[in-house]
Design a protein around this motif. Structure first.
Motif, short mmCIF file in Angstrom:
data_model
loop_
_atom_site.label_atom_id
_atom_site.label_comp_id
_atom_site.label_asym_id
_atom_site.label_seq_id
_atom_site.Cartn_x
_atom_site.Cartn_y
_atom_site.Cartn_z
N LEU A 127 0.84 -1.19 0.00
CA LEU A 127 0.00 0.00 0.00
C LEU A 127 0.88 1.24 0.00
CD1 LEU A 127 -2.87 -0.84 2.54
CD2 LEU A 127 -2.78 -1.25 0.07
N GLY A 128 0.54 2.18 -0.85
CA GLY A 128 1.29 3.43 -0.94
C GLY A 128 1.02 4.34 0.25
N ASP A 129 1.82 5.38 0.36
CA ASP A 129 1.66 6.32 1.47
C ASP A 129 0.30 6.99 1.44
OD1 ASP A 129 4.15 5.69 2.41
OD2 ASP A 129 5.16 7.41 1.50
N GLN A 130 -0.22 7.26 0.22
CA GLN A 130 -1.52 7.93 0.15
C GLN A 130 -2.62 7.05 0.75
OE1 GLN A 130 -1.73 11.00 -0.72
NE2 GLN A 130 0.29 11.30 -1.64
N THR A 131 -2.58 5.75 0.46
CA THR A 131 -3.59 4.85 1.01
C THR A 131 -3.40 4.66 2.51
OG1 THR A 131 -3.66 3.68 -1.12
CG2 THR A 131 -4.61 2.56 0.78
N GLN A 132 -2.15 4.54 2.96
CA GLN A 132 -1.92 4.41 4.40
C GLN A 132 -2.37 5.67 5.14
OE1 GLN A 132 1.73 2.59 5.84
NE2 GLN A 132 2.32 2.06 3.73
N TYR A 133 -2.18 6.81 4.51
CA TYR A 133 -2.64 8.06 5.12
C TYR A 133 -4.17 8.07 5.19
CZ TYR A 133 -3.58 13.05 5.76
OH TYR A 133 -4.03 14.25 6.23
N ALA A 134 -4.84 7.53 4.17
CA ALA A 134 -6.30 7.47 4.18
C ALA A 134 -6.79 6.59 5.33
CB ALA A 134 -6.81 6.95 2.84
N ILE A 135 -6.13 5.46 5.54
CA ILE A 135 -6.51 4.58 6.66
C ILE A 135 -6.25 5.28 7.99
CG2 ILE A 135 -6.02 2.38 7.78
CD1 ILE A 135 -5.24 1.28 5.03
N ASP A 136 -5.11 5.91 8.11
CA ASP A 136 -4.75 6.62 9.34
C ASP A 136 -5.78 7.69 9.67
OD1 ASP A 136 -2.41 7.57 11.32
OD2 ASP A 136 -3.22 9.33 10.28
N GLN A 137 -6.16 8.51 8.72
CA GLN A 137 -7.10 9.59 8.99
C GLN A 137 -8.51 9.07 9.23
OE1 GLN A 137 -6.31 13.17 9.28
NE2 GLN A 137 -4.52 11.89 9.73
N PHE A 138 -8.85 7.95 8.63
CA PHE A 138 -10.14 7.32 8.91
C PHE A 138 -10.24 6.95 10.39
CE2 PHE A 138 -12.57 3.34 9.39
CZ PHE A 138 -13.81 3.75 8.93
N GLU A 188 -7.39 15.09 -4.17
CA GLU A 188 -8.30 15.99 -3.47
C GLU A 188 -8.87 15.28 -2.24
OE1 GLU A 188 -11.27 17.43 -6.05
OE2 GLU A 188 -9.87 18.41 -7.44
N ARG A 189 -8.92 16.00 -1.14
CA ARG A 189 -9.46 15.45 0.09
C ARG A 189 -10.48 16.43 0.67
NH1 ARG A 189 -3.89 14.30 0.35
NH2 ARG A 189 -3.44 12.04 0.41
N THR A 190 -11.54 15.86 1.25
CA THR A 190 -12.61 16.68 1.80
C THR A 190 -12.50 16.87 3.31
OG1 THR A 190 -14.03 14.73 2.10
CG2 THR A 190 -14.18 15.89 -0.01
N GLN A 191 -11.65 16.06 3.96
CA GLN A 191 -11.54 16.12 5.40
C GLN A 191 -10.23 16.79 5.80
OE1 GLN A 191 -13.82 15.17 7.60
NE2 GLN A 191 -15.25 14.35 6.05
N PRO A 192 -10.25 17.61 6.84
CA PRO A 192 -9.00 18.25 7.30
C PRO A 192 -8.10 17.22 7.99
CG PRO A 192 -10.80 18.79 8.79
CD PRO A 192 -11.41 18.05 7.64
N HIS A 193 -6.82 17.55 8.05
CA HIS A 193 -5.86 16.66 8.70
C HIS A 193 -6.07 16.67 10.21
CE1 HIS A 193 -2.10 14.64 9.67
NE2 HIS A 193 -1.83 15.62 10.52
N ARG A 194 -5.94 15.49 10.81
CA ARG A 194 -6.06 15.35 12.26
C ARG A 194 -4.79 14.70 12.78
NH1 ARG A 194 -11.07 14.84 10.15
NH2 ARG A 194 -12.81 15.83 11.26
#
Length: 661
Positions: free
Chosen positions: A260-271, A456-462
């Motif tokens: 999994l790329g960093d973008q996908t891992q970041y998506a899981i992390d922010q979820f 593009e992302r709709t959610q702010p970073h946490r």
């Protein structure tokens, strides 16, 4: 001389006052009793009016104390919910354990109604045979159980509805699930308060939905676990290269993530950071992937999965190069050379079913019996991690790590078994993880790859999770594959799945608990209202151990004598041929064998009678102790108090005379 008339004058006055004082004392006593009765009634009325919500739970296991999670669910009910309990009193009369259980259910429902602030309305029904109440119970889908051959059914179930006519039922309250009574009731209330069906997103490279296989491209059916998930949940596939998890997904299941790329891992992390629930299924060696041909027609060599950046940040330790081996539950497989094929215990494939291997206090695993795994990894909590790490499935103590390279490519079960050295510590195969977690990407989203546009992302970073995060981590993806837990057979054109392990129930239960609120996830099993006679059970086991050996010896003697009798009845003549005419010696032997059989059966009945007599004797003693001992103790205390009061009055009666003297 002057003192004599004074004494004579006072004595008649005392005699005339005594008869007048007695009615006055009786009147005062009656008035006191009446006042006490009025006071007791008044106190009860005031307590029922103002103190009904305040209770004291004095049970040993706090059976009637609701958890904070249940209280938060009850206080957040937006619209009224009607709860109808259908209970047949005959069930409690015939089987007393159900009477105690029904009392606990009623008390718990009253507690729910009191905390819900009028948003829960309770109705109690007694279903009579062939009545409208029984028809309504059956219409709700409640389960009727016959109690005798007459066909009369008894009920012990619950049906609840909201203003939208959404229905949730508990068809029958099974005593085996009493430990999860609070969870089941709270789950029912939560689902009626939040009727939207939870959505589960599945991100995986495994063919859980089936695949096209073979030169002709024939489709394979979906895995049974995926079919079961779709029966109970709303399932949506999530791409492996997604940049953001959709906001409508409640639970994300990531199964065997590879590359999994960093973008996908970041998506899981922010979820997870924004409150999403995650089920992460990892594997040091995927047997399912190893059995499938790769792009070049040969199985792939990369069969491990890991998300080290996320796991290390969240406080979970996992090594993709180590496999858990377990000697106690090892499966037997065929191994060896062609000339010497034999059955060998393959410690890398095993089942978990022993005591303490499956968490009985968690609603998702409390009623599971056996989990099968293959080349599974193991988990642990990192030192200093601020998380709650609760094991759900573990190995037996006869387990130890095995290098993953030994099970990859062409494993040798015989050699692995010969080199295996079990330890004395359980390894965790699956665990719940809770706690406030930091983001694995504290500096924000990762930069886009060279030449690619930032997604593009709709959610702010946490940077941290919003409240406690809830995860389930499983260190084996092969428990999802059919061949390790279910047999699928074709029955007249239909696929029939017969599970031999509870892997599918484990996955569905975990997703079901994760899809609820945080309050539901925090609920755990409670005690049972049933209090068995442990001394009786211990005596029963000891008596059976003492008598079973003698019973088996008598049974063996009986079988041998009956076999001898059959041979004598057949009789044999010359040349070994059957002779229908029996000699006097044979008749005498037959009579002796019959007498021996009668004596043996008599002794066998005596042994069985002695077994029952000892147990029934203890039960009778306990009943007498409960029925007689308590009243006797109370009577002795009353007698002692009576003697004490008599002596006290006598002492007071002597005091004035002594003073006068």
């Amino acid at each position: 001389m002057e003192g004599t008339p004074k004494v004579a004058a006072t004595e008649p006055m005392a005699e005339t006052r005594a008869p007048r004082a007695a009615p006055r004392r009786r009147l005062l006593s009656a008035a006191g009793l009446l006042a006490a009765l009025i006071l007791v009634i008044g106190v009860n009325v005031l307590a029922e009016t103002f103190l009904a919500r305040y209770r004291i739970d004095l049970t040993e296991q706090r059976l009637y104390t609701l958890s904070d999670g249940t209280k938060s669910v009850l206080r957040a009910i937006p619209e009224p919910i009607t709860v109808r309990l259908y209970y047949s009193s005959r069930l409690g009369r015939d089987i007393p354990v159900y009477a105690a259980y029904a009392t606990r259910v009623r008390e718990l429902l009253h507690e729910y109604a009191a905390l819900a602030g009028g948003q829960i309305r309770l109705e109690f029904y007694e279903p009579e045979p062939f009545s409208e109440v029984e028809d309504r119970a059956l219409a709700y889908g409640l389960q009727g159980v016959p109690v005798d051959q007459s066909g009369e059914q008894v009920f012990f179930g619950l049906a609840a509805t909201n203003l939208l006519d959404e229905e949730r039922t508990i068809p029958f309250f099974q005593p085996e699930r009493e430990r999860f009574l609070e969870y089941d009731l709270t789950r029912l209330v939560f689902e009626l308060s939040n009727p939207r069906r939870p959505k589960v997103g599945v991100m995986t490279g495994l063919p859980m939905n089936g695949e096209m296989r073979g030169p002709m491209g024939r489709p394979t059916p979906p895995w049974v676990v995926m079919t079961q998930m779709r029966q109970f949940l709303s399932v949506q596939d999530v791409a492996l290269d997604v940049a953001e998890i959709p906001a409508d997904i409640d639970v994300l299941m990531v199964a065997h993530p590879q590359g999994l790329g960093d973008q996908t891992q970041y998506a899981i992390d922010q979820f997870v950071m924004r409150g999403g629930k995650l089920m992460l299924v990892l594997d040091p060696h995927s047997e399912a992937q190893a059995a499938r041909p790769g792009p070049g027609g040969m199985p792939t060599r990369e069969t491990a999965s890991d998300l080290p950046r996320l796991l290390e940040t969240w406080g979970v330790r996992y090594d993709k190069d180590q496999v858990a081996g377990d000697l106690r539950g090892a499966m037997r497989v065929r191994a060896g050379e062609r000339e010497r094929v034999q059955a060998v215990d393959y410690v890398a494939w095993f089942t978990t079913s022993g005591p303490g291997q499956i968490n009985r206090d968690d609603p998702a695993t409390g009623q599971l019996n056996q989990i099968s795994v293959a080349s599974a990894g193991f988990l642990a909590k990192r030192d200093g991690a601020g998380i709650t790490f609760e094991p759900l499935v573990t190995t037996s103590p006869e387990a130890a790590p095995v290098p993953a390279e030994k099970v990859r490519l062409e494993p040798n079960p015989t050699q692995i078994l010969a080199e295996f050295r079990p330890g004395n510590e359980k390894l965790v195969l699956a665990a719940r993880v809770r706690g406030e977690l930091p983001s694995a990407f504290p500096d924000g989203p990762p930069p886009a790859e060279e030449g690619a546009q930032a997604p593009e992302r709709t959610q702010p970073h946490r940077a941290r999770s919003e409240g406690p995060a809830n995860l389930v981590v499983i260190a084996d993806s092969d428990l999802l594959e059919d061949r390790f837990w279910v047999r699928v057979q074709d029955f007249f054109g239909q696929q029939v799945a017969t599970p031999f392990a509870d892997n599918g129930a484990l996955v569905v239960n975990l997703l079901d608990t994760l899809s609820g609120s945080d309050a539901l996830i925090g609920l755990r099993s409670r005690g049972e209202s049933r209090r068995p006679f442990e001394l009786v059970d211990a005596m029963r086991r000891q008596a059976e151990a003492d008598f079973r050996a003698r019973e088996q010896a008598l049974q063996k003697r009986l079988e041998e004598t009956e076999a001898k009798l059959r041979e004598l009845r057949r009789g044999t003549g010359e040349a070994g041929r059957a002779d229908p005419v029996l000699t006097p010696e044979q008749r005498a032997a037959i009579d002796a064998a019959r007498a021996d059989i009668l004596d043996t059966r008599r002794e066998l009945r005596a042994v069985q009678r002695d077994l029952r007599r000892e147990i029934e004797g203890l039960q009778t003693t306990l009943r007498l102790a409960n029925i007689v001992a308590v009243p006797v103790v109370v009577a002795l205390i009353a007698i002692a108090l009576g003697f004490w009061r008599i002596r006290r009055r006598a002492r007071r009666a002597h005091e004035p005379h002594e003073a006068t003297a």
